[in-house]
Design a protein around this motif. Structure first.
Motif, PDB file in Angstrom:
ATOM      1  N   VAL A 226       0.838  -1.195   0.000  1.00  0.00           N
ATOM      2  CA  VAL A 226       0.000   0.000   0.000  1.00  0.00           C
ATOM      3  C   VAL A 226       0.877   1.250   0.000  1.00  0.00           C
ATOM      4  O   VAL A 226       1.902   1.305   0.683  1.00  0.00           O
ATOM      5  N   ASP A 227       0.467   2.272  -0.756  1.00  0.00           N
ATOM      6  CA  ASP A 227       1.253   3.495  -0.867  1.00  0.00           C
ATOM      7  C   ASP A 227       1.017   4.436   0.300  1.00  0.00           C
ATOM      8  O   ASP A 227       1.933   5.130   0.731  1.00  0.00           O
ATOM      9  N   ARG A 228      -0.221   4.478   0.813  1.00  0.00           N
ATOM     10  CA  ARG A 228      -0.560   5.397   1.904  1.00  0.00           C
ATOM     11  C   ARG A 228      -1.709   4.838   2.718  1.00  0.00           C
ATOM     12  O   ARG A 228      -2.471   4.001   2.250  1.00  0.00           O
ATOM     13  N   ILE A 229      -1.790   5.314   3.948  1.00  0.00           N
ATOM     14  CA  ILE A 229      -2.882   4.940   4.841  1.00  0.00           C
ATOM     15  C   ILE A 229      -3.507   6.223   5.367  1.00  0.00           C
ATOM     16  O   ILE A 229      -2.808   7.147   5.770  1.00  0.00           O
ATOM     17  N   SER A 230      -4.829   6.253   5.361  1.00  0.00           N
ATOM     18  CA  SER A 230      -5.534   7.429   5.852  1.00  0.00           C
ATOM     19  C   SER A 230      -6.612   7.034   6.846  1.00  0.00           C
ATOM     20  O   SER A 230      -7.059   5.891   6.895  1.00  0.00           O
ATOM     21  N   VAL A 231      -7.017   8.019   7.637  1.00  0.00           N
ATOM     22  CA  VAL A 231      -8.159   7.873   8.531  1.00  0.00           C
ATOM     23  C   VAL A 231      -9.064   9.085   8.334  1.00  0.00           C
ATOM     24  O   VAL A 231      -8.670  10.106   7.782  1.00  0.00           O
ATOM     25  N   MET A 232     -10.305   8.969   8.794  1.00  0.00           N
ATOM     26  CA  MET A 232     -11.235  10.084   8.707  1.00  0.00           C
ATOM     27  C   MET A 232     -10.944  11.099   9.802  1.00  0.00           C
ATOM     28  O   MET A 232     -10.397  10.763  10.843  1.00  0.00           O
ATOM     29  N   ASP A 233     -11.350  12.350   9.560  1.00  0.00           N
ATOM     30  CA  ASP A 233     -11.316  13.354  10.617  1.00  0.00           C
ATOM     31  C   ASP A 233     -12.734  13.567  11.125  1.00  0.00           C
ATOM     32  O   ASP A 233     -13.306  14.655  11.023  1.00  0.00           O
ATOM     33  N   HIS A 234     -13.304  12.478  11.633  1.00  0.00           N
ATOM     34  CA  HIS A 234     -14.603  12.540  12.298  1.00  0.00           C
ATOM     35  C   HIS A 234     -14.413  12.167  13.759  1.00  0.00           C
ATOM     36  O   HIS A 234     -13.499  11.415  14.113  1.00  0.00           O
ATOM     37  N   LEU A 235     -15.284  12.676  14.599  1.00  0.00           N
ATOM     38  CA  LEU A 235     -15.234  12.412  16.035  1.00  0.00           C
ATOM     39  C   LEU A 235     -16.334  11.457  16.463  1.00  0.00           C
ATOM     40  O   LEU A 235     -16.249  10.843  17.528  1.00  0.00           O
ATOM     41  N   TRP A 236     -17.365  11.360  15.665  1.00  0.00           N
ATOM     42  CA  TRP A 236     -18.397  10.331  15.771  1.00  0.00           C
ATOM     43  C   TRP A 236     -18.424   9.583  14.439  1.00  0.00           C
ATOM     44  O   TRP A 236     -18.010  10.109  13.413  1.00  0.00           O
ATOM     45  N   GLN A 237     -18.927   8.364  14.465  1.00  0.00           N
ATOM     46  CA  GLN A 237     -19.021   7.610  13.219  1.00  0.00           C
ATOM     47  C   GLN A 237     -20.019   8.271  12.274  1.00  0.00           C
ATOM     48  O   GLN A 237     -21.035   8.831  12.695  1.00  0.00           O
ATOM     49  N   MET A 238     -19.716   8.208  10.989  1.00  0.00           N
ATOM     50  CA  MET A 238     -20.607   8.761   9.960  1.00  0.00           C
ATOM     51  C   MET A 238     -21.893   7.949   9.877  1.00  0.00           C
ATOM     52  O   MET A 238     -21.862   6.714   9.984  1.00  0.00           O
ATOM     53  N   PRO A 239     -23.039   8.596   9.663  1.00  0.00           N
ATOM     54  CA  PRO A 239     -24.309   7.862   9.575  1.00  0.00           C
ATOM     55  C   PRO A 239     -24.317   6.784   8.500  1.00  0.00           C
ATOM     56  O   PRO A 239     -24.977   5.757   8.656  1.00  0.00           O
ATOM     57  N   SER A 240     -23.582   6.999   7.405  1.00  0.00           N
ATOM     58  CA  SER A 240     -23.575   6.014   6.326  1.00  0.00           C
ATOM     59  C   SER A 240     -22.817   4.740   6.700  1.00  0.00           C
ATOM     60  O   SER A 240     -22.964   3.709   6.028  1.00  0.00           O
ATOM     61  N   LEU A 241     -22.021   4.794   7.773  1.00  0.00           N
ATOM     62  CA  LEU A 241     -21.212   3.642   8.168  1.00  0.00           C
ATOM     63  C   LEU A 241     -21.663   3.000   9.471  1.00  0.00           C
ATOM     64  O   LEU A 241     -21.273   1.867   9.770  1.00  0.00           O
ATOM     65  N   GLY A 242     -22.451   3.724  10.251  1.00  0.00           N
ATOM     66  CA  GLY A 242     -22.899   3.167  11.517  1.00  0.00           C
ATOM     67  C   GLY A 242     -23.450   4.244  12.425  1.00  0.00           C
ATOM     68  O   GLY A 242     -23.400   5.436  12.105  1.00  0.00           O
ATOM     69  N   PRO A 243     -23.954   3.855  13.570  1.00  0.00           N
ATOM     70  CA  PRO A 243     -24.469   4.835  14.518  1.00  0.00           C
ATOM     71  C   PRO A 243     -23.343   5.656  15.134  1.00  0.00           C
ATOM     72  O   PRO A 243     -22.186   5.220  15.151  1.00  0.00           O
ATOM     73  N   PRO A 244     -23.665   6.859  15.641  1.00  0.00           N
ATOM     74  CA  PRO A 244     -22.607   7.708  16.197  1.00  0.00           C
ATOM     75  C   PRO A 244     -21.904   7.096  17.400  1.00  0.00           C
ATOM     76  O   PRO A 244     -20.772   7.485  17.718  1.00  0.00           O
ATOM     77  N   GLU A 245     -22.538   6.135  18.057  1.00  0.00           N
ATOM     78  CA  GLU A 245     -21.937   5.514  19.236  1.00  0.00           C
ATOM     79  C   GLU A 245     -20.814   4.528  18.889  1.00  0.00           C
ATOM     80  O   GLU A 245     -20.073   4.093  19.783  1.00  0.00           O
ATOM     81  N   HIS A 246     -20.671   4.177  17.617  1.00  0.00           N
ATOM     82  CA  HIS A 246     -19.580   3.276  17.237  1.00  0.00           C
ATOM     83  C   HIS A 246     -18.228   3.945  17.468  1.00  0.00           C
ATOM     84  O   HIS A 246     -18.105   5.161  17.445  1.00  0.00           O
ATOM     85  N   GLU A 247     -17.197   3.118  17.659  1.00  0.00           N
ATOM     86  CA  GLU A 247     -15.871   3.621  17.976  1.00  0.00           C
ATOM     87  C   GLU A 247     -15.337   4.535  16.862  1.00  0.00           C
ATOM     88  O   GLU A 247     -15.432   4.214  15.687  1.00  0.00           O
ATOM     89  N   MET A 248     -14.778   5.679  17.264  1.00  0.00           N
ATOM     90  CA  MET A 248     -14.122   6.586  16.320  1.00  0.00           C
ATOM     91  C   MET A 248     -12.940   7.237  17.026  1.00  0.00           C
ATOM     92  O   MET A 248     -13.091   7.797  18.115  1.00  0.00           O
ATOM     93  N   LEU A 249     -11.773   7.154  16.411  1.00  0.00           N
ATOM     94  CA  LEU A 249     -10.552   7.693  16.992  1.00  0.00           C
ATOM     95  C   LEU A 249     -10.251   9.073  16.412  1.00  0.00           C
ATOM     96  O   LEU A 249     -10.539   9.347  15.252  1.00  0.00           O
ATOM     97  N   GLU A 250      -9.633   9.935  17.224  1.00  0.00           N
ATOM     98  CA  GLU A 250      -9.215  11.255  16.757  1.00  0.00           C
ATOM     99  C   GLU A 250      -8.096  11.076  15.733  1.00  0.00           C
ATOM    100  O   GLU A 250      -7.161  10.301  15.925  1.00  0.00           O
ATOM    101  N   ALA A 251      -8.183  11.831  14.643  1.00  0.00           N
ATOM    102  CA  ALA A 251      -7.375  11.545  13.466  1.00  0.00           C
ATOM    103  C   ALA A 251      -5.874  11.667  13.707  1.00  0.00           C
ATOM    104  O   ALA A 251      -5.102  10.748  13.391  1.00  0.00           O
ATOM    105  N   TYR A 252      -5.415  12.791  14.233  1.00  0.00           N
ATOM    106  CA  TYR A 252      -3.965  13.017  14.266  1.00  0.00           C
ATOM    107  C   TYR A 252      -3.267  12.217  15.365  1.00  0.00           C
ATOM    108  O   TYR A 252      -2.096  11.844  15.206  1.00  0.00           O
ATOM    109  N   THR A 253      -3.965  11.913  16.448  1.00  0.00           N
ATOM    110  CA  THR A 253      -3.408  10.986  17.431  1.00  0.00           C
ATOM    111  C   THR A 253      -3.230   9.610  16.804  1.00  0.00           C
ATOM    112  O   THR A 253      -2.197   8.941  16.988  1.00  0.00           O
ATOM    113  N   THR A 254      -4.242   9.204  16.027  1.00  0.00           N
ATOM    114  CA  THR A 254      -4.190   7.906  15.347  1.00  0.00           C
ATOM    115  C   THR A 254      -3.063   7.861  14.327  1.00  0.00           C
ATOM    116  O   THR A 254      -2.333   6.860  14.218  1.00  0.00           O
ATOM    117  N   LEU A 255      -2.892   8.939  13.574  1.00  0.00           N
ATOM    118  CA  LEU A 255      -1.814   8.971  12.584  1.00  0.00           C
ATOM    119  C   LEU A 255      -0.442   8.897  13.244  1.00  0.00           C
ATOM    120  O   LEU A 255       0.494   8.300  12.690  1.00  0.00           O
TER     121      LEU A 255
END
Length: 292
Positions: free
Chosen positions: A35-64
């Motif tokens: 893989v050339d690159r890895i990315s994460v979303m900059d969301h603090l709650w899960q997006m509605p299209s992927l799941g409920p807001p209560e699903h796990e979501m990590l802060e982007a730059y700490t994760t990076l």
């Protein structure tokens, strides 16, 4: 064509206690697969299209930062940073820190942002779209100034910085690549032509993607920018099938994107937490993509 892995879902078996181990293993295996690159979303709650807001979501730059420690080669970015989540000076420092600690592997992915509910829930600013575009352009100007020898002030409509000192400075030269996400033809793609090294136009289909690239070409001509210097990245959801039954269809789609001029495809891999999927990715998809 190069392939990027986007990690947008952290709701895996084992929950929070196992999350760091699984994420590190996914990053390691993805890098080994090519893989050339890895990315994460900059969301603090899960997006509605992927799941409920209560699903796990990590802060982007700490994760990076965690991903930087677990990898050696892949480029790292948020796809894409929401302009309202961080003050521009802090964002420049965060990306600088990622670049320095990863050995020059940071990319700034940025856009106007979405997710009014999470912003309201956590007390973050989410002004109307017109203002978010103004703030995006000022942020782009600020980060480029902070990644230069200019330590002078910045006095804009929305942001006022008394001294744009940035020490240590980035390792990437002249600065980390800037990717602007979004396909708005009047504003977003114009900002790409003016400021960015890469685009991710979020097209809905191949015809839409072709039109957006034509619009970008026109903006580049107006801005005096070389269209060919801008990396064209396309989003794609990789569904290979449990046993690889969809690999051929995936490769055909990558070929169609390459024909349009895209050189990077970036997206989530369905069932990424299952090792067999990353094995298929490395054995079938990435070698085929590298020939395009």
């Amino acid at each position: 064509m190069k392939i990027g892995l986007h990690i947008s879902d952290f709701t895996w078996d084992g929950g929070a206690p196992e999350l760091r181990f699984k994420l590190g293993e996914i990053a390691r295996r993805a890098e080994e697969a090519g893989v050339d690159r890895i990315s994460v979303m900059d969301h603090l709650w899960q997006m509605p299209s992927l799941g409920p807001p209560e699903h796990e979501m990590l802060e982007a730059y700490t994760t990076l930062g965690w991903l930087a420690a677990k990898t050696e080669r892949v480029k790292l970015l948020a796809l894409v940073t929401a302009v309202g989540h961080r003050a521009p000076g802090l964002l420049a420092k965060a990306v600088t820190t990622l670049d320095v600690l990863s050995g020059g592997r940071a990319i700034l992915g940025i856009g106007v942002g979405a997710g009014a509910d999470e912003s309201a829930g956590l007390g973050l600013p989410f002004p109307p779209a017109a203002e978010r575009f103004e703030r995006l352009e000022e942020t782009l100007r600020i980060v480029k100034q902070m990644w230069s020898a200019d330590e002078g002030p910045f006095d804009g409509k929305h942001y006022h910085l008394a001294r744009t000192l940035n020490s240590p400075q980035v390792l990437s030269r002249p600065h980390p690549p800037i990717l602007i996400g979004g396909g708005g033809e009047k504003k977003t793609l114009k900002l790409v032509a003016r400021y960015a090294n890469a685009c991710n136009p979020a097209a809905v289909d191949l015809g839409d993607a072709a039109r957006k690239l034509d619009v970008l070409r026109r903006h580049c001509a107006e801005e005096g920018r070389d269209y060919d210097q801008i990396e064209k990245t396309a989003g794609h959801r990789f569904d290979l099938g449990k046993n690889g039954e969809h690999v051929t269809k995936t490769i055909e789609h990558l070929h169609a994107l390459a024909e349009l001029g895209f050189t990077q495809t970036h997206g989530p891999l369905l069932h990424v937490s299952e090792p067999g999927q990353l094995d298929l990715f490395g054995e079938k998809v990435i070698p085929a993509a590298e020939k395009l």
